[in-house]
Design a protein around this motif. Structure first.
Motif, short mmCIF file in Angstrom:
data_model
loop_
_atom_site.label_atom_id
_atom_site.label_comp_id
_atom_site.label_asym_id
_atom_site.label_seq_id
_atom_site.Cartn_x
_atom_site.Cartn_y
_atom_site.Cartn_z
N UNK A 123 0.81 -1.21 0.00
CA UNK A 123 0.00 0.00 0.00
C UNK A 123 0.84 1.25 0.00
N UNK A 124 0.21 2.42 -0.11
CA UNK A 124 0.96 3.66 -0.16
C UNK A 124 1.50 4.04 1.21
N UNK A 125 0.84 3.61 2.30
CA UNK A 125 1.33 3.87 3.65
C UNK A 125 1.57 2.59 4.43
N UNK A 126 1.02 1.48 3.96
CA UNK A 126 1.12 0.21 4.66
C UNK A 126 -0.17 -0.12 5.38
N UNK A 127 -0.70 -1.30 5.14
CA UNK A 127 -1.98 -1.69 5.75
C UNK A 127 -1.81 -2.61 6.94
N UNK A 128 -0.56 -2.87 7.36
CA UNK A 128 -0.33 -3.60 8.60
C UNK A 128 -0.17 -5.10 8.49
N UNK A 129 0.14 -5.60 7.29
CA UNK A 129 0.33 -7.04 7.13
C UNK A 129 1.48 -7.53 8.00
N UNK A 130 2.50 -6.71 8.18
CA UNK A 130 3.70 -7.11 8.90
C UNK A 130 3.66 -6.83 10.40
N UNK B 136 6.50 -16.54 18.86
CA UNK B 136 7.24 -16.46 17.60
C UNK B 136 6.41 -15.77 16.53
N UNK B 137 7.08 -15.01 15.70
CA UNK B 137 6.45 -14.37 14.54
C UNK B 137 7.26 -14.68 13.30
N UNK C 38 2.41 -14.02 10.34
CA UNK C 38 1.63 -14.73 11.35
C UNK C 38 2.46 -14.90 12.61
N UNK C 39 1.81 -15.33 13.68
CA UNK C 39 2.48 -15.72 14.92
C UNK C 39 1.97 -17.10 15.33
N UNK C 40 2.57 -17.65 16.39
CA UNK C 40 2.10 -18.94 16.88
C UNK C 40 1.11 -18.81 18.04
N UNK C 41 0.55 -17.61 18.23
CA UNK C 41 -0.50 -17.42 19.23
C UNK C 41 -1.75 -18.20 18.81
N UNK C 42 -2.46 -18.77 19.78
CA UNK C 42 -3.58 -19.66 19.48
C UNK C 42 -4.69 -18.97 18.70
N UNK C 43 -4.95 -17.69 19.00
CA UNK C 43 -6.07 -16.99 18.37
C UNK C 43 -5.68 -16.19 17.14
N UNK C 44 -4.46 -16.33 16.70
CA UNK C 44 -3.99 -15.51 15.59
C UNK C 44 -4.12 -16.24 14.27
N UNK C 45 -4.85 -15.62 13.35
CA UNK C 45 -4.90 -16.09 11.96
C UNK C 45 -3.87 -15.31 11.15
#
Length: 305
Positions: free
Chosen positions: A120-127, A232-233, A253-260
Motif C-alpha cells: 500500500x501507499x502507507x502500509x496496511x499492517x500485514x507485517x 514467535x512471529x 503470522x504468529x504462533x498465538x492460538x487466536x492468531x490467523x
C-alpha cells in the motif's frame, strides 16, 4: 516500521557553501517525501478516511583533515492530525569502516536484518503482528562496522536526563552476497509494557533475488519470565518488478492460538520524477481474539524530492 527520509536530494549546497566556510568537503542536504491517499478499515466507526503525511529531513556533513567524516541530521514530520515536531536527531562520526552515531538511532536488528515488506501507499499492517518484537527497543548509541560483505551493528542506551536509562540493547550481523543476504540478531527489551522481566528476542531474516523477484523471509522468537511460553512471529514477502509496475504480496503470522495469518497483495506504479501511485488490499487479524480477520486497504500517491 521507521521511514528513511534522507535518500533523495532536493537541495544541496556544496561548492559555494564549502568555499565560503573553508571546508572543501562540507555539504548541507534538504530532502523529503510525502504521501496522500485514502484508507479503508472494515467495521471501523468511519471505514474510509483520508490520510496524508509530510516528512522533511535536513542533514549536514564535513570531513576532518585526518579523513574522518562527521555529520548531523534531523527530521520534521507532519501528519493528518496536524502534529509537527522535529525528531530523529542524530550526530555521527565515521572512519575506517566504523560509524558511531548518537541520538535518536534505530535498533540493531532493524539496521541490517531483512523483514516483511508491507503493501500500500502507507502500509496496511500485514507485517505488524508478525514483527511485534522487531525494532521495539529504545537506544541512543549506534555502532556499525562494515567489513566487505559483512555488516555488524551494536546498539545500547546511555543516560541523558539524570535518570536511569533503560537497559535496552541489541546486536545484529548481516552477510550480503549480492543476489542474497542473511542476517541474525539478538535484542534485550527492558521494562516493556510494565513486565517485571526483560524480553529477549532472537531474529533471523534474509532476502534473495530469483527469477526477477525479490523475496524476503523473516522469523523471530521472544521470551520473558512473565510469558507462559515464548512467542514467535514469521512471514514472507515477494516483490516482482515489471518495468514501471511492481507487484507485491506479503503474509505474516504468529504462533498465538487466536492468531490467523495476515496477508495481502498490492501494486506500485512509478510515474517518474520520484512520484509513484500505490495501493494494497488484505486481511488483518487480532492476534488476541478468536475472531475472523478484517479487510483493510489503501490507495494513494507517494513522492520523494
Amino acid at each position: 516500521m521507521k521511514k528513511v527520509l534522507l535518500t533523495t536530494t532536493a537541495l544541496v549546497f556544496t561548492a559555494g557553501f564549502a568555499a565560503a566556510e573553508g571546508h572543501s568537503a562540507a555539504s548541507i542536504t534538504i530532502s523529503g517525501e510525502a504521501i496522500a491517499g485514502v484508507k479503508y478499515i472494515e467495521d471501523a466507526a468511519q471505514e474510509t478516511t483520508q490520510f496524508l503525511e509530510l516528512d522533511f529531513g535536513v542533514s549536514g556533513k564535513t570531513v576532518t583533515d585526518g579523513g574522518l567524516e562527521v555529520g548531523a541530521s534531523f527530521d520534521l514530520d507532519l501528519n493528518s492530525g496536524g502534529e509537527a515536531a522535529p525528531d530523529d536527531e542524530e550526530v555521527y562520526i565515521s572512519g575506517g569502516g566504523i560509524t558511531l552515531t548518537l541520538g535518536d538511532v534505530g535498533s540493531a536488528d532493524d539496521s541490517v536484518i531483512a523483514n516483511i515488506a508491507d503493501i500500500g501507499f502507507d502500509g496496511i499492517g500485514i507485517d505488524d503482528t508478525a514483527e511485534f518484537f522487531f525494532d521495539t527497543t529504545t537506544q541512543n548509541i549506534h555502532v556499525k562496522g562494515e567489513f566487505g560483505a559483512i555488516t555488524a551493528v551494536a546498539t545500547a542506551n546511555m543516560d541523558e536526563t539524570g535518570t536511569d536509562a533503560s537497559e535496552d540493547y541489541g546486536i545484529a550481523v548481516n552477510y550480503d552476497a549480492g543476489t542474497f543476504s542473511v542476517g541474525a540478531g539478538f535484542t534485550n527489551n527492558a521494562d516493556e509494557a510494565g513486565l517485571d522481566e526483560d524480553i529477549e528476542t532472537f531474529i533471523l531474516g534474509g532476502s534473495v533475488t530469483a527469477g526477477g523477484a525479490d523475496i524476503n523471509l523473516f522469523f523471530h522468537t521472544a521470551d520473558a519470565d512473565d510469558f507462559a511460553e515464548s512467542v514467535s512471529g514469521y512471514g514472507a514477502s515477494v516483490s516482482y518488478p515489471m518495468g514501471a509496475l511492481t507487484l507485491v504480496a506479503s503474509v505474516g503470522a504468529t504462533d498465538l492460538d487466536d492468531d490467523d495469518a495476515d496477508f495481502g497483495v498490492g501494486a506500485s506504479y512509478d510515474l517518474g520524477g520520484g512520484v509513484s501511485f500505490a495501493g494494497g488490499i488484505g486481511q488483518v487479524d487480532n492476534p488476541f481474539a478468536d475472531d475472523d480477520g478484517i479487510m483493510v486497504a489503501d490507495m494513494g500517491i507517494k513522492m520523494k524530492f
